[in-house]
Write a protein that holds these residues in place. Structure first.
Motif, PDB file in Angstrom:
ATOM      1  N   ILE A 189       1.454   6.712  -0.445  1.00  0.00           N
ATOM      2  CA  ILE A 189       0.578   7.061  -1.563  1.00  0.00           C
ATOM      3  C   ILE A 189       0.453   5.882  -2.521  1.00  0.00           C
ATOM      4  O   ILE A 189      -0.629   5.587  -3.032  1.00  0.00           O
ATOM      5  CB  ILE A 189       1.116   8.294  -2.311  1.00  0.00           C
ATOM      6  CG1 ILE A 189       1.343   9.461  -1.333  1.00  0.00           C
ATOM      7  CG2 ILE A 189       0.166   8.699  -3.423  1.00  0.00           C
ATOM      8  CD1 ILE A 189       0.127   9.855  -0.515  1.00  0.00           C
ATOM      9  N   ALA A 190       1.555   5.178  -2.732  1.00  0.00           N
ATOM     10  CA  ALA A 190       1.538   4.005  -3.620  1.00  0.00           C
ATOM     11  C   ALA A 190       0.564   2.949  -3.111  1.00  0.00           C
ATOM     12  O   ALA A 190      -0.086   2.254  -3.903  1.00  0.00           O
ATOM     13  CB  ALA A 190       2.944   3.420  -3.738  1.00  0.00           C
ATOM     14  N   ASN A 191       0.450   2.802  -1.786  1.00  0.00           N
ATOM     15  CA  ASN A 191      -0.487   1.836  -1.223  1.00  0.00           C
ATOM     16  C   ASN A 191      -1.925   2.128  -1.647  1.00  0.00           C
ATOM     17  O   ASN A 191      -2.717   1.210  -1.918  1.00  0.00           O
ATOM     18  CB  ASN A 191      -0.405   1.829   0.311  1.00  0.00           C
ATOM     19  CG  ASN A 191       0.761   1.014   0.823  1.00  0.00           C
ATOM     20  OD1 ASN A 191       1.386   0.271   0.075  1.00  0.00           O
ATOM     21  ND2 ASN A 191       1.063   1.155   2.098  1.00  0.00           N
ATOM     22  N   ILE A 192      -2.271   3.397  -1.708  1.00  0.00           N
ATOM     23  CA  ILE A 192      -3.628   3.770  -2.126  1.00  0.00           C
ATOM     24  C   ILE A 192      -3.812   3.483  -3.611  1.00  0.00           C
ATOM     25  O   ILE A 192      -4.878   3.028  -4.049  1.00  0.00           O
ATOM     26  CB  ILE A 192      -3.896   5.255  -1.818  1.00  0.00           C
ATOM     27  CG1 ILE A 192      -3.773   5.503  -0.311  1.00  0.00           C
ATOM     28  CG2 ILE A 192      -5.277   5.684  -2.313  1.00  0.00           C
ATOM     29  CD1 ILE A 192      -3.832   6.950   0.087  1.00  0.00           C
ATOM     30  N   MET A 193      -2.766   3.726  -4.395  1.00  0.00           N
ATOM     31  CA  MET A 193      -2.829   3.388  -5.816  1.00  0.00           C
ATOM     32  C   MET A 193      -3.040   1.890  -6.008  1.00  0.00           C
ATOM     33  O   MET A 193      -3.809   1.465  -6.877  1.00  0.00           O
ATOM     34  CB  MET A 193      -1.545   3.836  -6.525  1.00  0.00           C
ATOM     35  CG  MET A 193      -1.374   5.328  -6.622  1.00  0.00           C
ATOM     36  SD  MET A 193       0.178   5.760  -7.454  1.00  0.00           S
ATOM     37  CE  MET A 193      -0.061   7.523  -7.695  1.00  0.00           C
ATOM     38  N   MET A 194      -2.362   1.081  -5.192  1.00  0.00           N
ATOM     39  CA  MET A 194      -2.516  -0.369  -5.296  1.00  0.00           C
ATOM     40  C   MET A 194      -3.925  -0.805  -4.902  1.00  0.00           C
ATOM     41  O   MET A 194      -4.494  -1.731  -5.485  1.00  0.00           O
ATOM     42  CB  MET A 194      -1.482  -1.071  -4.422  1.00  0.00           C
ATOM     43  CG  MET A 194      -0.041  -0.909  -4.886  1.00  0.00           C
ATOM     44  SD  MET A 194       0.240  -1.489  -6.595  1.00  0.00           S
ATOM     45  CE  MET A 194       0.159   0.077  -7.498  1.00  0.00           C
ATOM     46  N   PHE A 195      -4.509  -0.122  -3.906  1.00  0.00           N
ATOM     47  CA  PHE A 195      -5.896  -0.395  -3.536  1.00  0.00           C
ATOM     48  C   PHE A 195      -6.827  -0.107  -4.712  1.00  0.00           C
ATOM     49  O   PHE A 195      -7.695  -0.918  -5.051  1.00  0.00           O
ATOM     50  CB  PHE A 195      -6.293   0.455  -2.324  1.00  0.00           C
ATOM     51  CG  PHE A 195      -7.774   0.547  -2.098  1.00  0.00           C
ATOM     52  CD1 PHE A 195      -8.489  -0.538  -1.632  1.00  0.00           C
ATOM     53  CD2 PHE A 195      -8.452   1.735  -2.365  1.00  0.00           C
ATOM     54  CE1 PHE A 195      -9.874  -0.462  -1.432  1.00  0.00           C
ATOM     55  CE2 PHE A 195      -9.817   1.832  -2.170  1.00  0.00           C
ATOM     56  CZ  PHE A 195     -10.540   0.732  -1.703  1.00  0.00           C
ATOM     57  N   LEU A 196      -6.624   1.043  -5.358  1.00  0.00           N
ATOM     58  CA  LEU A 196      -7.476   1.415  -6.487  1.00  0.00           C
ATOM     59  C   LEU A 196      -7.256   0.496  -7.684  1.00  0.00           C
ATOM     60  O   LEU A 196      -8.157   0.303  -8.497  1.00  0.00           O
ATOM     61  CB  LEU A 196      -7.214   2.869  -6.884  1.00  0.00           C
ATOM     62  CG  LEU A 196      -7.686   3.926  -5.879  1.00  0.00           C
ATOM     63  CD1 LEU A 196      -7.243   5.319  -6.308  1.00  0.00           C
ATOM     64  CD2 LEU A 196      -9.202   3.879  -5.710  1.00  0.00           C
ATOM     65  N   ALA A 197      -6.065  -0.073  -7.793  1.00  0.00           N
ATOM     66  CA  ALA A 197      -5.768  -0.979  -8.901  1.00  0.00           C
ATOM     67  C   ALA A 197      -6.315  -2.378  -8.659  1.00  0.00           C
ATOM     68  O   ALA A 197      -6.454  -3.165  -9.597  1.00  0.00           O
ATOM     69  CB  ALA A 197      -4.255  -1.052  -9.128  1.00  0.00           C
ATOM     70  N   SER A 198      -6.630  -2.682  -7.402  1.00  0.00           N
ATOM     71  CA  SER A 198      -7.031  -4.040  -7.037  1.00  0.00           C
ATOM     72  C   SER A 198      -8.545  -4.219  -7.050  1.00  0.00           C
ATOM     73  O   SER A 198      -9.306  -3.254  -7.151  1.00  0.00           O
ATOM     74  CB  SER A 198      -6.506  -4.372  -5.634  1.00  0.00           C
ATOM     75  OG  SER A 198      -7.299  -3.720  -4.646  1.00  0.00           O
ATOM     76  N   ASP A 199      -8.960  -5.462  -6.890  1.00  0.00           N
ATOM     77  CA  ASP A 199     -10.386  -5.773  -6.832  1.00  0.00           C
ATOM     78  C   ASP A 199     -11.040  -5.292  -5.543  1.00  0.00           C
ATOM     79  O   ASP A 199     -12.270  -5.315  -5.434  1.00  0.00           O
ATOM     80  CB  ASP A 199     -10.604  -7.282  -6.982  1.00  0.00           C
ATOM     81  CG  ASP A 199     -10.292  -7.774  -8.385  1.00  0.00           C
ATOM     82  OD1 ASP A 199     -10.292  -6.934  -9.310  1.00  0.00           O
ATOM     83  OD2 ASP A 199     -10.039  -8.978  -8.565  1.00  0.00           O
ATOM     84  N   TYR A 200     -10.246  -4.860  -4.576  1.00  0.00           N
ATOM     85  CA  TYR A 200     -10.831  -4.322  -3.346  1.00  0.00           C
ATOM     86  C   TYR A 200     -11.623  -3.039  -3.609  1.00  0.00           C
ATOM     87  O   TYR A 200     -12.466  -2.651  -2.801  1.00  0.00           O
ATOM     88  CB  TYR A 200      -9.735  -4.055  -2.311  1.00  0.00           C
ATOM     89  CG  TYR A 200      -9.183  -5.302  -1.677  1.00  0.00           C
ATOM     90  CD1 TYR A 200      -9.964  -6.105  -0.851  1.00  0.00           C
ATOM     91  CD2 TYR A 200      -7.868  -5.688  -1.909  1.00  0.00           C
ATOM     92  CE1 TYR A 200      -9.452  -7.258  -0.276  1.00  0.00           C
ATOM     93  CE2 TYR A 200      -7.344  -6.843  -1.338  1.00  0.00           C
ATOM     94  CZ  TYR A 200      -8.144  -7.624  -0.522  1.00  0.00           C
ATOM     95  OH  TYR A 200      -7.633  -8.767   0.044  1.00  0.00           O
ATOM     96  N   SER A 201     -11.331  -2.368  -4.714  1.00  0.00           N
ATOM     97  CA  SER A 201     -12.064  -1.144  -5.065  1.00  0.00           C
ATOM     98  C   SER A 201     -12.984  -1.386  -6.257  1.00  0.00           C
ATOM     99  O   SER A 201     -13.228  -0.488  -7.055  1.00  0.00           O
ATOM    100  CB  SER A 201     -11.080  -0.020  -5.387  1.00  0.00           C
ATOM    101  OG  SER A 201     -10.243  -0.379  -6.481  1.00  0.00           O
ATOM    102  N   SER A 202     -13.510  -2.598  -6.359  1.00  0.00           N
ATOM    103  CA  SER A 202     -14.262  -3.012  -7.549  1.00  0.00           C
ATOM    104  C   SER A 202     -15.539  -2.224  -7.793  1.00  0.00           C
ATOM    105  O   SER A 202     -16.068  -2.239  -8.900  1.00  0.00           O
ATOM    106  CB  SER A 202     -14.589  -4.504  -7.465  1.00  0.00           C
ATOM    107  OG  SER A 202     -15.353  -4.780  -6.299  1.00  0.00           O
ATOM    108  N   TYR A 203     -16.063  -1.519  -6.772  1.00  0.00           N
ATOM    109  CA  TYR A 203     -17.301  -0.764  -6.975  1.00  0.00           C
ATOM    110  C   TYR A 203     -17.047   0.745  -7.004  1.00  0.00           C
ATOM    111  O   TYR A 203     -17.958   1.543  -6.858  1.00  0.00           O
ATOM    112  CB  TYR A 203     -18.324  -1.110  -5.876  1.00  0.00           C
ATOM    113  CG  TYR A 203     -19.746  -0.748  -6.245  1.00  0.00           C
ATOM    114  CD1 TYR A 203     -20.401  -1.385  -7.287  1.00  0.00           C
ATOM    115  CD2 TYR A 203     -20.433   0.246  -5.546  1.00  0.00           C
ATOM    116  CE1 TYR A 203     -21.699  -1.057  -7.637  1.00  0.00           C
ATOM    117  CE2 TYR A 203     -21.734   0.581  -5.883  1.00  0.00           C
ATOM    118  CZ  TYR A 203     -22.359  -0.070  -6.926  1.00  0.00           C
ATOM    119  OH  TYR A 203     -23.651   0.264  -7.270  1.00  0.00           O
TER     120      TYR A 203
END
Length: 216
Positions: A189-203
């Motif tokens: 679950i933390a991995n998904i949080m890190m994705f949302l925190a990163s520029d990979y989810s910028s849009y």
């Protein structure tokens, strides 16, 4: 910076992070998210010690199992105050600083119970559905300032606090319904949080990612 209502648990978590990562600059701040003064103190401390907060993860939550007809107002209010209103308080407190910088990310921890039904979970499910709605509405307001607000919605992730607060047979039953026949690990679950925190989810703004392997 990490925060918890329980000082001993907070210190233990900080030491564990240091041991596992080698990082020394782990700041701690005790905070009860149902107390506005403590929320403001936490945000002020984080802004000062970190030189500005880039990412806020709203992870405070409280559950329990109780049939609705047996639930007292105090139990209902406590779950919603921590899980939903606490998320709102933290978001409201950090947004002015992020807006001034025109940057920042907020990641909320929701739950599939915001979508799905389960007996004895009316208070928790209502709170998590509220977190989803809060995520969507606040994201539209924040996007004007270049701030992204999204959420992750796990089904079941086993951790020590959950093991203490829920019957073991119930946890096993819920885990058995998952497609992989097990509950998620916390890091999944933390991995998904890190994705949302990163520029990979910028849009992405106002989205709720379901982290569940249930069949339907």
């Amino acid at each position: 910076m990490i925060s918890d209502i329980h000082e001993g648990r907070l210190i233990e978590a900080a030491e564990k992070i240091k041991a596992e990562t080698g990082l020394e600059a782990i700041y701690t701040q005790v905070c009860n998210v149902t107390d506005e003064a403590q929320v403001q103190t936490l945000v002020t401390a984080a802004e000062e010690k970190l030189g500005g907060v880039d990412v806020l993860i709203n992870n405070a939550g409280l559950g329990g199992s109780k049939l609705l007809v047996e639930m007292e107002d105090a139990e209902w209010n406590r779950v919603l105050d921590v899980t939903l209103t606490g998320t709102m308080r933290m978001t409201r407190a950090i947004l002015p600083a992020m807006m001034a910088r025109k940057s920042g990310v907020i990641v909320n921890n929701a739950s599939v119970l915001g979508w799905r039904a389960q007996k004895e979970q009316a208070h928790y499910a209502a709170a998590k559905a509220g977190v989803m709605a809060l995520t969507r509405c606040s994201a539209l307001e924040a996007a004007e300032y270049g701030i992204r607000i999204n959420a992750v919605s796990p089904s079941i992730a086993l951790h020590d606090f959950l093991r203490k607060s829920a019957p073991q047979d119930l946890l096993q039953q819920l885990a058995s319904r998952e497609a992989f026949g097990r509950a998620a690990e916390v890091w999944e679950i933390a991995n998904i949080m890190m994705f949302l925190a990163s520029d990979y989810s910028s849009y992405m703004a106002g989205e709720v990612i379901s982290a569940s392997s249930q069949r339907a």
